[in-house]
Design a protein around this motif. Sequence first.
Motif, PDB file in Angstrom:
ATOM      1  N   ALA A   1       0.863  -1.190   0.000  1.00 55.71           N
ATOM      2  CA  ALA A   1       0.000   0.000   0.000  1.00 55.71           C
ATOM      3  C   ALA A   1       0.892   1.230   0.000  1.00 55.71           C
ATOM      4  O   ALA A   1       1.937   1.260   0.654  1.00 55.71           O
ATOM      5  CB  ALA A   1      -0.903   0.014   1.223  1.00 55.71           C
ATOM      6  N   ALA A   2       0.452   2.250  -0.747  1.00 51.37           N
ATOM      7  CA  ALA A   2       1.242   3.479  -0.840  1.00 51.37           C
ATOM      8  C   ALA A   2       0.305   4.649  -1.113  1.00 51.37           C
ATOM      9  O   ALA A   2      -0.865   4.454  -1.474  1.00 51.37           O
ATOM     10  CB  ALA A   2       2.271   3.360  -1.971  1.00 51.37           C
TER      11      ALA A   2
ATOM     12  N   MET B   1       0.352  11.773 -11.126  1.00 49.02           N
ATOM     13  CA  MET B   1      -0.685  10.845 -11.614  1.00 49.02           C
ATOM     14  C   MET B   1      -1.063   9.859 -10.507  1.00 49.02           C
ATOM     15  O   MET B   1      -0.230   9.470  -9.694  1.00 49.02           O
ATOM     16  CB  MET B   1      -0.152  10.091 -12.841  1.00 49.02           C
ATOM     17  CG  MET B   1      -1.027   8.963 -13.342  1.00 49.02           C
ATOM     18  SD  MET B   1      -2.673   9.500 -13.865  1.00 49.02           S
ATOM     19  CE  MET B   1      -2.298  10.243 -15.453  1.00 49.02           C
ATOM     20  N   ARG B   2      -2.328   9.452 -10.494  1.00 44.65           N
ATOM     21  CA  ARG B   2      -2.748   8.454  -9.501  1.00 44.65           C
ATOM     22  C   ARG B   2      -2.123   7.103  -9.831  1.00 44.65           C
ATOM     23  O   ARG B   2      -2.301   6.579 -10.941  1.00 44.65           O
ATOM     24  CB  ARG B   2      -4.277   8.331  -9.484  1.00 44.65           C
ATOM     25  CG  ARG B   2      -4.948   9.562  -8.914  1.00 44.65           C
ATOM     26  CD  ARG B   2      -6.436   9.402  -8.857  1.00 44.65           C
ATOM     27  NE  ARG B   2      -6.805   8.317  -7.948  1.00 44.65           N
ATOM     28  CZ  ARG B   2      -8.057   7.983  -7.659  1.00 44.65           C
ATOM     29  NH1 ARG B   2      -9.063   8.639  -8.205  1.00 44.65           N
ATOM     30  NH2 ARG B   2      -8.305   6.994  -6.835  1.00 44.65           N
ATOM     31  N   LEU B   3      -1.422   6.549  -8.872  1.00 42.52           N
ATOM     32  CA  LEU B   3      -0.772   5.252  -9.111  1.00 42.52           C
ATOM     33  C   LEU B   3      -1.795   4.122  -9.221  1.00 42.52           C
ATOM     34  O   LEU B   3      -1.497   3.066  -9.783  1.00 42.52           O
ATOM     35  CB  LEU B   3       0.231   4.959  -7.992  1.00 42.52           C
ATOM     36  CG  LEU B   3       1.507   5.801  -8.066  1.00 42.52           C
ATOM     37  CD1 LEU B   3       2.333   5.639  -6.794  1.00 42.52           C
ATOM     38  CD2 LEU B   3       2.337   5.430  -9.295  1.00 42.52           C
TER      39      LEU B   3
ATOM     40  N   SER C   1       7.778  -2.405  -3.551  1.00 39.70           N
ATOM     41  CA  SER C   1       6.854  -2.441  -2.411  1.00 39.70           C
ATOM     42  C   SER C   1       7.374  -1.602  -1.250  1.00 39.70           C
ATOM     43  O   SER C   1       6.599  -1.158  -0.407  1.00 39.70           O
ATOM     44  CB  SER C   1       6.612  -3.879  -1.961  1.00 39.70           C
ATOM     45  OG  SER C   1       7.823  -4.446  -1.519  1.00 39.70           O
ATOM     46  N   ALA C   2       8.678  -1.340  -1.222  1.00 36.39           N
ATOM     47  CA  ALA C   2       9.248  -0.480  -0.171  1.00 36.39           C
ATOM     48  C   ALA C   2       9.098   0.997  -0.514  1.00 36.39           C
ATOM     49  O   ALA C   2       9.446   1.861   0.294  1.00 36.39           O
ATOM     50  CB  ALA C   2      10.718  -0.815   0.045  1.00 36.39           C
ATOM     51  N   GLY C   3       8.624   1.307  -1.723  1.00 34.85           N
ATOM     52  CA  GLY C   3       8.328   2.683  -2.100  1.00 34.85           C
ATOM     53  C   GLY C   3       9.379   3.351  -2.965  1.00 34.85           C
ATOM     54  O   GLY C   3       9.144   4.428  -3.518  1.00 34.85           O
TER      55      GLY C   3
ATOM     56  N   ALA D   1       5.343   7.337  -0.368  1.00 35.51           N
ATOM     57  CA  ALA D   1       5.115   6.975   1.034  1.00 35.51           C
ATOM     58  C   ALA D   1       4.337   5.669   1.084  1.00 35.51           C
ATOM     59  O   ALA D   1       3.317   5.531   0.397  1.00 35.51           O
ATOM     60  CB  ALA D   1       4.341   8.082   1.733  1.00 35.51           C
ATOM     61  N   VAL D   2       4.830   4.724   1.840  1.00 32.07           N
ATOM     62  CA  VAL D   2       4.154   3.423   1.919  1.00 32.07           C
ATOM     63  C   VAL D   2       3.512   3.247   3.294  1.00 32.07           C
ATOM     64  O   VAL D   2       3.912   3.870   4.275  1.00 32.07           O
ATOM     65  CB  VAL D   2       5.129   2.251   1.649  1.00 32.07           C
ATOM     66  CG1 VAL D   2       5.626   2.305   0.221  1.00 32.07           C
ATOM     67  CG2 VAL D   2       6.284   2.250   2.626  1.00 32.07           C
TER      68      VAL D   2
END
Length: 213
Positions: free
Chosen positions: A45-46, A55-57, A78-80, A100-101
């Motif tokens: 999650a981020a 842009m929206r990821l 996954s670590a951002g 930011a995750v």
Amino acid sequence: MASDTAGSWTPVALSADLPPATVIPAWTPVGAIVLWRSQSGRVSAAADRCPHRGMRLSHGFVRGEALSCIYHGWSYSSAGGCVRIPAHPNLIPPETIRVAVQRVEESDGIVWVAVGEPEMALPCLNRFVPIRSLTVDADIAAIEVAAGGKAGADGLIHVADCSWTRLLPTAQVGRTLIHLLVERDRNLADQVAASRIAEAVRRRAEMHQKDVA
Ligand code: FES
């Protein structure tokens, strides 16, 4: 569980709604997030905003173990951290480029995202099977009225019409996401009945919300 205070777990989605190599938008009490599962099955999650041009990821796509932005293809682990910039294939992206995750846990078929630093462990919901999620244009209080039950310490709302069913709510902006849970030993017909009852609860909650507005 759902809360408007810091330091809590938010049930953002059902595990079944996030198969490998997919990405979906989700919400926590502190804002929009992107939720994605890598090809190998890892959930991440981020913040739902690309550091490049915003842009929206959640419009992006998963390739292997990275999430790529749909706009210019910058990819994030996954670590951002940014792991690839297609326009500069030989560049190792600087560590300062990152999203930011949030901490994510999967338990009993539900994906939970940490808001702040949760002090409580996830509730144990293994008596139940999650069936589906519904968006309700009403707040949690209206849903409790419609269901004829109050949320307990585990965050679950009992449904008066259906003793083997629970609703797991999470507040969003101007609406509530509810996850429908059914006791584990119930058959398919019971699950279908519970789904219809949840839809009836949604209708009643939305009418109640309009009445009190
Ligand atoms: S806005 Fe995301 S890569 Fe450009």
